[in-house]
Scaffold this active site. Structure first.
Site, PDB file in Angstrom:
ATOM      1  CG  HIS A  42     -37.015 -15.825 -17.768  1.00 56.74           C
ATOM      2  ND1 HIS A  42     -37.474 -15.055 -18.819  1.00 56.74           N
ATOM      3  CD2 HIS A  42     -37.592 -15.306 -16.654  1.00 56.74           C
ATOM      4  CE1 HIS A  42     -38.271 -14.109 -18.356  1.00 56.74           C
ATOM      5  NE2 HIS A  42     -38.360 -14.235 -17.040  1.00 56.74           N
ATOM      6  CG  HIS A 123     -44.911 -17.596 -14.279  1.00 61.50           C
ATOM      7  ND1 HIS A 123     -44.649 -17.041 -13.039  1.00 61.50           N
ATOM      8  CD2 HIS A 123     -44.705 -16.603 -15.173  1.00 61.50           C
ATOM      9  CE1 HIS A 123     -44.336 -15.769 -13.179  1.00 61.50           C
ATOM     10  NE2 HIS A 123     -44.336 -15.478 -14.479  1.00 61.50           N
TER      11      HIS A 123
HETATM   12  P1  ATP Z   1     -41.099  -5.872 -20.567  1.00 62.89           P
HETATM   13  O1  ATP Z   1     -41.591  -5.532 -19.166  1.00 62.89           O
HETATM   14  O2  ATP Z   1     -40.121  -4.886 -21.084  1.00 62.89           O
HETATM   15  O3  ATP Z   1     -42.191  -6.167 -21.525  1.00 62.89           O
HETATM   16  P2  ATP Z   1     -40.145  -8.291 -19.302  1.00 62.89           P
HETATM   17  O4  ATP Z   1     -41.398  -8.286 -18.471  1.00 62.89           O
HETATM   18  O5  ATP Z   1     -39.709  -9.564 -19.926  1.00 62.89           O
HETATM   19  O6  ATP Z   1     -40.260  -7.237 -20.474  1.00 62.89           O
HETATM   20  P3  ATP Z   1     -38.946  -7.225 -16.987  1.00 62.89           P
HETATM   21  O7  ATP Z   1     -40.169  -6.386 -16.728  1.00 62.89           O
HETATM   22  O8  ATP Z   1     -37.617  -6.617 -16.774  1.00 62.89           O
HETATM   23  O9  ATP Z   1     -38.935  -7.757 -18.464  1.00 62.89           O
HETATM   24  O10 ATP Z   1     -39.104  -8.527 -16.091  1.00 62.89           O
HETATM   25  C1  ATP Z   1     -38.112  -9.525 -16.009  1.00 62.89           C
HETATM   26  C2  ATP Z   1     -38.734 -10.739 -15.340  1.00 62.89           C
HETATM   27  O11 ATP Z   1     -39.181 -10.388 -14.029  1.00 62.89           O
HETATM   28  C3  ATP Z   1     -39.990 -11.268 -16.061  1.00 62.89           C
HETATM   29  O12 ATP Z   1     -40.065 -12.668 -15.838  1.00 62.89           O
HETATM   30  C4  ATP Z   1     -41.121 -10.597 -15.341  1.00 62.89           C
HETATM   31  O13 ATP Z   1     -42.317 -11.359 -15.392  1.00 62.89           O
HETATM   32  C5  ATP Z   1     -40.582 -10.574 -13.913  1.00 62.89           C
HETATM   33  N1  ATP Z   1     -41.146  -9.437 -13.179  1.00 62.89           N
HETATM   34  C6  ATP Z   1     -41.248  -8.172 -13.594  1.00 62.89           C
HETATM   35  N2  ATP Z   1     -41.797  -7.386 -12.656  1.00 62.89           N
HETATM   36  C7  ATP Z   1     -42.079  -8.191 -11.599  1.00 62.89           C
HETATM   37  C8  ATP Z   1     -42.642  -8.000 -10.302  1.00 62.89           C
HETATM   38  N3  ATP Z   1     -43.068  -6.798  -9.889  1.00 62.89           N
HETATM   39  N4  ATP Z   1     -42.758  -9.072  -9.489  1.00 62.89           N
HETATM   40  C9  ATP Z   1     -42.328 -10.284  -9.875  1.00 62.89           C
HETATM   41  N5  ATP Z   1     -41.773 -10.541 -11.079  1.00 62.89           N
HETATM   42  C10 ATP Z   1     -41.653  -9.516 -11.934  1.00 62.89           C
END
Ligand code: ATP
Ligand code: MG
Length: 173
Positions: A42, A123
């Site tokens: 995504h 990205h």
């Molecule tokens: P995990 O953290 O469990 O390894 P994940 O990173 O895929 O898995 P989430 O942390 O819930 O899941 O993030 C969902 C999406 O939001 C991902 O694309 C992640 O890069 C983005 N994301 C997470 N935290 C932030 C943030 N603080 N700022 C911007 N984007 C974020």
């Protein structure tokens, strides 16, 4: 009021055909790190983090007021972001993508949702925790973006799952 929070983000889902093509290419490249599962590919538009479940209706109603154009997205650069995130990025960011992000940010701010202050960086993550930086070029992966989605991110024993809570169309310009 419910105490339960949902971990939420708005994103562009990678359509199944392009996700299959991207993963087939990636898996041939010996890219280091933990590969992102095909179904999870995504492009994040806005990360809301933990939100009270009671706010979900307002978020769904807010998203329905976004009326920006559909657009073509081309991911053509293989990059490393931060500490070991191997990503595909666009060389050129379509103005309609920025308008969509802006429309969401403005409406989220009006609802009191504070977003990360870092500038939007389009990205699609292919792999995490990579120790080496790939240097090869990427082919062009393109699709027509005609919808955006609100996801709930859930950590499970099988890894992270994204549940689609809502999907909204983008109109042809
Ligand atoms: P995990 O953290 O469990 O390894 P994940 O990173 O895929 O898995 P989430 O942390 O819930 O899941 O993030 C969902 C999406 O939001 C991902 O694309 C992640 O890069 C983005 N994301 C997470 N935290 C932030 C943030 N603080 N700022 C911007 N984007 C974020
Ligand atoms: Mg994360």
């Amino acid at each position: 009021m419910s105490e339960e929070n949902l971990r939420l983000f708005f994103a562009l889902p990678c359509p199944p055909e392009q996700a299959a093509a991207i993963c087939a290419w990636r898996d041939d490249q010996a890219i280091d790190g933990r590969a992102v599962p095909r179904d999870n590919l995504h492009l994040t538009l806005a990360f809301l983090g933990a939100q009270p479940k009671d706010h979900l209706d307002a978020l769904l109603q807010m998203a329905a007021t976004v009326q920006t154009d559909s657009f073509s997205l081309t991911l053509d650069r293989l990059t490393t972001i931060g500490k070991g995130f191997i990503c595909l990025q666009p060389s050129n960011t379509n103005p309609a993508l920025l308008q969509l992000v802006e429309a969401l940010s403005e409406r989220l701010a009006a609802l009191g949702v504070i977003l990360d202050c870092r500038p939007f960086l389009p990205h699609l993550t292919l792999s995490r925790q990579a120790r080496s930086r790939p240097q090869q070029p990427a082919p062009d992966f393109s699709w027509h973006v005609d919808r955006f989605v609100l996801y709930r991110s859930r950590n499970t024993e099988d890894g992270v799952h994204y549940d689609e809570l809502g999907s909204w169309p983008l109109a042809a310009p």
